[in-house]
Design a protein around this motif. Structure first.
Motif, PDB file in Angstrom:
ATOM      1  N   ASN A  72      51.886   7.253 -14.892  1.00 22.56           N
ATOM      2  CA  ASN A  72      51.119   7.733 -13.739  1.00 22.56           C
ATOM      3  C   ASN A  72      50.341   6.600 -13.087  1.00 22.56           C
ATOM      4  O   ASN A  72      50.444   5.429 -13.492  1.00 22.56           O
ATOM      5  N   THR A  76      49.298   2.689 -14.245  1.00 24.86           N
ATOM      6  CA  THR A  76      49.660   1.574 -13.373  1.00 24.86           C
ATOM      7  C   THR A  76      48.439   0.720 -13.062  1.00 24.86           C
ATOM      8  O   THR A  76      48.518  -0.521 -13.045  1.00 24.86           O
ATOM      9  N   SER A 100      56.601   4.818 -10.904  1.00 30.41           N
ATOM     10  CA  SER A 100      55.988   6.066 -11.355  1.00 30.41           C
ATOM     11  C   SER A 100      55.906   7.089 -10.229  1.00 30.41           C
ATOM     12  O   SER A 100      56.021   6.748  -9.053  1.00 30.41           O
TER      13      SER A 100
END
Length: 310
Positions: A72, A76, A100
């Protein structure tokens, strides 16, 4: 093409998708560096010819292209800007590829944040499942500046059979991905509801599966996920909580413009119910467990119709 003509590429996140993507890049001749919080996942890939990195920063120092395949936006952020993050160590002109499923507005903002550091960015969510990732046959929904595509070269094609270019700025890749997730989540929820009704009405589950998969009511998700139900196998290839997150992103995006999504809202509630009942880390087919008064097939009993990890 000789291996030394390819730039070094780093892959962060060796889960169901990232592991296959790293393998596809290695088979295409790229020197592949890897990082994952799970040491065993890194060592498994190193045994096949990859290079281990102790942190995203170390990877960034070695690689011109860094591909992030984490869960998610929060992960990140950690990969890029956390302790030993990649952003501070990447050389100007290097490329960060974000795979993602995230809020499109967050992805748009990330492009600007990286540009301030002289870094290139591709908004590049993925779809297709672990089996297609491993064979280089998955789909990438990408958006970014032309110079980012130029930097990527043939790497995207090495990882995916279909690479869609959806815009010359970040955002549209993530928008198309969450629309895909709207459909995927609704289809899984509908498939579970249909199978649950069949079980409640006393229809043989394997016979129902056979008929539906050869009839107009079939969907890819019914065929794939209800095979997991028939096998009694809820090993998480894609977990219930993934759809809690992804359908939440869908609804947040629509809510910003007061756009109604009645089916996505219902599917989201179904996955929320399954998660709150303790099934969040099970395969997303476990959404069928919210239905009362049915006896689900058990592992090891009956035909195993499970399909590849998609």
């Amino acid at each position: 093409m000789p291996q030394d003509t390819h730039p070094a590429i780093g892959v962060i996140g060796l889960g169901a998708m990232g592991r296959g993507m790293a393998g596809s890049l290695r088979r295409a001749g790229y020197p592949v560096h890897v990082f994952d919080v799970r040491a065993e996942a890194v060592q498994s890939f190193v045994a096949e010819g990859g290079v281990a990195c102790a942190s995203p920063a170390e990877m960034a120092q070695r690689c011109e292209i860094v591909v992030s395949v984490v869960v998610n936006a929060a992960q990140t952020e950690e990969v890029l800007f956390g302790d030993a993050g990649a952003a501070a160590a990447m050389r100007p002109g290097s490329l960060f590829v974000m795979c993602s499923t995230v809020d499109p507005n967050w992805s748009i903002a990330l492009e600007g944040r990286l540009a301030e550091r002289g870094l290139l960015y591709l908004d590049a969510p993925i779809s297709g499942g672990a089996a297609r990732a491993a064979s280089g046959q998955m789909t990438m929904m990408t958006a970014g500046r032309p110079e980012a595509y130029d930097k990527a070269g043939g790497a995207l094609a090495a990882m995916a059979a279909k690479v869609y270019r959806l815009g010359d700025r970040a955002g549209n890749g993530s928008k198309v991905k969450i629309i895909n997730q709207l459909l995927a989540g609704v289809h899984i929820a509908a498939a579970a509801e249909a199978m649950a009704l069949g079980l409640r009405e006393g229809v043989d589950a394997a016979s129902l599966y056979e008929v539906i998969t050869h009839s107009a009511g079939n969907s890819w998700m019914f065929e794939n996920r209800m095979a997991h139900v028939l096998a009694g196998d809820y090993t998480p290839l894609s977990a219930v909580d993934i759809f809690v997150k992804d359908l939440g992103l869908v609804l947040d995006t629509a809510r910003a413009t007061k756009f109604p999504l009645p089916l996505a809202s219902t599917a989201h509630q179904m996955f929320m119910q399954a998660s709150s009942a303790g099934h969040g880390r099970e395969d997303d087919a476990a959404v069928i467990k919210i239905f009362p008064g049915i006896e689900l097939p058990q592992a090891g009993r009956g035909a195993d119709l499970s399909s590849p990890a998609d």
